[in-house]
Design a protein around this motif. Structure first.
Motif, PDB file in Angstrom:
ATOM      1  N   THR A 136       0.846  -1.194   0.000  1.00 23.55           N
ATOM      2  CA  THR A 136       0.000   0.000   0.000  1.00 23.55           C
ATOM      3  C   THR A 136       0.880   1.242   0.000  1.00 23.55           C
ATOM      4  O   THR A 136       1.790   1.365   0.824  1.00 23.55           O
ATOM      5  CB  THR A 136      -0.910   0.012   1.237  1.00 23.55           C
ATOM      6  OG1 THR A 136      -1.789  -1.108   1.174  1.00 23.55           O
ATOM      7  CG2 THR A 136      -1.735   1.293   1.306  1.00 23.55           C
ATOM      8  N   ARG A 137       0.611   2.139  -0.930  1.00 24.80           N
ATOM      9  CA  ARG A 137       1.344   3.408  -0.992  1.00 24.80           C
ATOM     10  C   ARG A 137       0.510   4.495  -0.325  1.00 24.80           C
ATOM     11  O   ARG A 137      -0.664   4.648  -0.633  1.00 24.80           O
ATOM     12  CB  ARG A 137       1.618   3.800  -2.444  1.00 24.80           C
ATOM     13  CG  ARG A 137       2.247   5.183  -2.620  1.00 24.80           C
ATOM     14  CD  ARG A 137       2.494   5.464  -4.087  1.00 24.80           C
ATOM     15  NE  ARG A 137       3.021   6.805  -4.303  1.00 24.80           N
ATOM     16  CZ  ARG A 137       2.433   7.742  -5.018  1.00 24.80           C
ATOM     17  NH1 ARG A 137       1.251   7.498  -5.584  1.00 24.80           N
ATOM     18  NH2 ARG A 137       2.982   8.924  -5.190  1.00 24.80           N
ATOM     19  N   VAL A 138       1.118   5.201   0.604  1.00 25.83           N
ATOM     20  CA  VAL A 138       0.440   6.299   1.288  1.00 25.83           C
ATOM     21  C   VAL A 138       1.197   7.589   0.984  1.00 25.83           C
ATOM     22  O   VAL A 138       2.403   7.685   1.238  1.00 25.83           O
ATOM     23  CB  VAL A 138       0.386   6.075   2.810  1.00 25.83           C
ATOM     24  CG1 VAL A 138      -0.278   7.262   3.500  1.00 25.83           C
ATOM     25  CG2 VAL A 138      -0.357   4.789   3.127  1.00 25.83           C
ATOM     26  N   VAL A 139       0.486   8.555   0.422  1.00 24.62           N
ATOM     27  CA  VAL A 139       1.069   9.873   0.176  1.00 24.62           C
ATOM     28  C   VAL A 139       0.789  10.731   1.405  1.00 24.62           C
ATOM     29  O   VAL A 139      -0.368  10.924   1.792  1.00 24.62           O
ATOM     30  CB  VAL A 139       0.476  10.529  -1.088  1.00 24.62           C
ATOM     31  CG1 VAL A 139       1.079  11.907  -1.294  1.00 24.62           C
ATOM     32  CG2 VAL A 139       0.734   9.645  -2.303  1.00 24.62           C
ATOM     33  N   LEU A 140       1.833  11.208   2.040  1.00 28.80           N
ATOM     34  CA  LEU A 140       1.684  11.956   3.285  1.00 28.80           C
ATOM     35  C   LEU A 140       1.139  13.346   3.015  1.00 28.80           C
ATOM     36  O   LEU A 140       1.687  14.100   2.208  1.00 28.80           O
ATOM     37  CB  LEU A 140       3.030  12.050   4.008  1.00 28.80           C
ATOM     38  CG  LEU A 140       3.724  10.712   4.309  1.00 28.80           C
ATOM     39  CD1 LEU A 140       5.024  10.957   5.063  1.00 28.80           C
ATOM     40  CD2 LEU A 140       2.811   9.789   5.100  1.00 28.80           C
ATOM     41  N   ASP A 187       3.948  20.231  12.248  1.00 29.43           N
ATOM     42  CA  ASP A 187       4.255  19.370  13.391  1.00 29.43           C
ATOM     43  C   ASP A 187       3.670  17.965  13.276  1.00 29.43           C
ATOM     44  O   ASP A 187       3.602  17.235  14.269  1.00 29.43           O
ATOM     45  CB  ASP A 187       3.773  20.002  14.712  1.00 29.43           C
ATOM     46  CG  ASP A 187       4.419  21.361  14.968  1.00 29.43           C
ATOM     47  OD1 ASP A 187       5.609  21.518  14.624  1.00 29.43           O
ATOM     48  OD2 ASP A 187       3.730  22.258  15.487  1.00 29.43           O
ATOM     49  N   HIS A 188       3.223  17.552  12.101  1.00 36.98           N
ATOM     50  CA  HIS A 188       2.707  16.204  11.944  1.00 36.98           C
ATOM     51  C   HIS A 188       3.859  15.223  11.733  1.00 36.98           C
ATOM     52  O   HIS A 188       4.850  15.531  11.070  1.00 36.98           O
ATOM     53  CB  HIS A 188       1.747  16.112  10.752  1.00 36.98           C
ATOM     54  CG  HIS A 188       0.376  16.617  11.059  1.00 36.98           C
ATOM     55  ND1 HIS A 188       0.107  17.938  11.321  1.00 36.98           N
ATOM     56  CD2 HIS A 188      -0.812  15.966  11.155  1.00 36.98           C
ATOM     57  CE1 HIS A 188      -1.182  18.099  11.550  1.00 36.98           C
ATOM     58  NE2 HIS A 188      -1.764  16.913  11.461  1.00 36.98           N
ATOM     59  N   THR A 189       3.690  14.022  12.292  1.00 35.35           N
ATOM     60  CA  THR A 189       4.664  12.957  12.108  1.00 35.35           C
ATOM     61  C   THR A 189       4.153  11.958  11.072  1.00 35.35           C
ATOM     62  O   THR A 189       2.992  12.002  10.665  1.00 35.35           O
ATOM     63  CB  THR A 189       4.908  12.208  13.429  1.00 35.35           C
ATOM     64  OG1 THR A 189       3.692  11.553  13.817  1.00 35.35           O
ATOM     65  CG2 THR A 189       5.352  13.169  14.523  1.00 35.35           C
ATOM     66  N   VAL A 190       5.032  11.046  10.687  1.00 31.17           N
ATOM     67  CA  VAL A 190       4.621   9.976   9.776  1.00 31.17           C
ATOM     68  C   VAL A 190       3.462   9.192  10.392  1.00 31.17           C
ATOM     69  O   VAL A 190       2.487   8.853   9.721  1.00 31.17           O
ATOM     70  CB  VAL A 190       5.812   9.043   9.478  1.00 31.17           C
ATOM     71  CG1 VAL A 190       5.344   7.787   8.730  1.00 31.17           C
ATOM     72  CG2 VAL A 190       6.876   9.778   8.663  1.00 31.17           C
ATOM     73  N   ALA A 217      13.964   2.240   5.546  1.00 30.55           N
ATOM     74  CA  ALA A 217      13.018   2.191   6.655  1.00 30.55           C
ATOM     75  C   ALA A 217      12.682   3.595   7.145  1.00 30.55           C
ATOM     76  O   ALA A 217      13.541   4.488   7.204  1.00 30.55           O
ATOM     77  CB  ALA A 217      13.596   1.356   7.785  1.00 30.55           C
ATOM     78  N   VAL A 218      11.422   3.771   7.511  1.00 30.50           N
ATOM     79  CA  VAL A 218      10.924   5.069   7.986  1.00 30.50           C
ATOM     80  C   VAL A 218      10.552   4.942   9.461  1.00 30.50           C
ATOM     81  O   VAL A 218       9.951   3.953   9.882  1.00 30.50           O
ATOM     82  CB  VAL A 218       9.682   5.494   7.165  1.00 30.50           C
ATOM     83  CG1 VAL A 218       9.043   6.742   7.751  1.00 30.50           C
ATOM     84  CG2 VAL A 218      10.059   5.708   5.712  1.00 30.50           C
ATOM     85  N   PRO A 273       9.382  13.614  11.187  1.00 31.11           N
ATOM     86  CA  PRO A 273       8.459  14.635  10.668  1.00 31.11           C
ATOM     87  C   PRO A 273       7.954  14.221   9.288  1.00 31.11           C
ATOM     88  O   PRO A 273       8.721  13.733   8.459  1.00 31.11           O
ATOM     89  CB  PRO A 273       9.329  15.897  10.581  1.00 31.11           C
ATOM     90  CG  PRO A 273      10.477  15.644  11.506  1.00 31.11           C
ATOM     91  CD  PRO A 273      10.727  14.165  11.458  1.00 31.11           C
ATOM     92  N   ALA A 274       6.681  14.397   9.062  1.00 28.79           N
ATOM     93  CA  ALA A 274       6.096  14.054   7.765  1.00 28.79           C
ATOM     94  C   ALA A 274       6.428  15.136   6.747  1.00 28.79           C
ATOM     95  O   ALA A 274       6.309  16.327   7.031  1.00 28.79           O
ATOM     96  CB  ALA A 274       4.589  13.900   7.898  1.00 28.79           C
TER      97      ALA A 274
END
Length: 293
Positions: free
Chosen positions: A4-8, A13-16, A50-51, A56-57
């Motif tokens: 699954t690909r997720v586009v942030l 101040d949002h994180t992954v 790896a993330v 930070p997103a």
């Protein structure tokens, strides 16, 4: 099954982790579920690195992970291969089998079945059919030819014929063309007709009368979501077994989720015809699935 690909879609101040938890396709995954995947190195960026969840997103960055497979009632119908060569495979998709993984339908899809049967992850759909619609569906087998075949459908260079079972309307023995503007928004089960430039055109003809109803030849000139189903309903001859048009029928829609496949939508993608983009040869593939049993 592909990751699954997720586009942030990041805000200040949002994180992954914040972005992943807000992603609809990952609904049901908790922060603990995500943490376990991250600890195993299973959440990665576009380079395969790896993330960390507390990173930070970055706006529009992509991350990839695998979802858990949902419990799915097995679809008790075969996926018949009509034709295959080195470049393409054409199948007769049964009713209720989705073209490719989406939402609750993952393993019970034509794409996953084909990848398993052919033993290759390179299989990819050149176009799609609704889960409830049966019939001819074309896949590519090599990445280098995929765009050429997908362009056939995107550029409307494929002749499509459908068959449908619906109530008889005698005057439709003469072809009627329905043309309007159809739009479908995310979260809305049904598409709708709206004012504006025409983007949906269908030719509809009653070709046979049977004890079960009329058999119609449907020829779409465009490919809007639910186009044929809507156009038939607009003419007062809604397709037999349709859980959405002309009205929503929850009782019918829920049957497959409980393993009841006895009332399919009586709509079949009967044939595809096109000039092959590689050889120039004229090709035509015809479904063997009946619209009336």
């Amino acid at each position: 099954m592909d990751a699954t690909r997720v586009v942030l879609r990041a805000g200040a101040d949002h994180t992954v982790a914040d972005c992943l938890l807000a992603t609809r396709s990952l609904a049901g995954l908790s922060i603990d579920d995500l943490a376990e995947r991250a600890d195993r190195g299973e959440i990665v960026d576009a380079e395969g690195q790896a993330v960390r969840l507390d990173d930070p997103a970055r706006m529009n960055a992509s991350v990839y992970l695998y979802r858990d497979l949902p419990d799915e009632p097995p679809i008790p119908f075969d996926l018949t291969i009509l034709y295959a060569d080195d470049d393409i495979v054409v199948v007769d998709k049964p009713h209720f089998l989705a073209t490719m993984p989406r939402g609750r339908h993952v393993t019970q899809t034509a794409l996953v079945r084909l990848r398993r049967e052919l033993g290759t992850d390179l299989v990819s759909p050149a176009h799609r059919l609704d889960r409830l619609t049966a019939g001819v569906l074309l896949f590519t087998l090599r990445p280098e030819v995929r765009a050429r075949y997908q362009a056939l459908f995107a550029e409307r260079r494929v002749s499509k014929q459908y068959r449908a079972l619906a109530p008889v309307r005698d005057d439709l023995a003469t072809t009627v063309t329905v043309a309007d503007r159809i739009e479908k928004t995310a979260g809305d089960l049904r598409a709708r007709v709206v004012p504006g430039e025409v983007n949906a055109i269908s030719d509809i003809t009653l070709i046979e009368q049977t004890a079960a109803g009329g058999i119609y030849d449907l020829r779409p000139h465009t490919g809007r979501t639910h186009q044929l189903r809507m156009h038939m309903a607009q003419l007062g001859v809604g397709i037999v077994g349709d859980p959405l048009y002309p009205e929503i029928r929850p009782d019918l829609a829920e049957r497959p989720d409980h393993g009841d496949f006895t009332q399919p939508l009586r709509l079949v993608a009967h044939s595809l015809a096109f000039d092959d983009p590689l050889s120039g040869e004229r090709r035509e593939f015809v479904s063997g699935l009946p619209v009336v049993e």
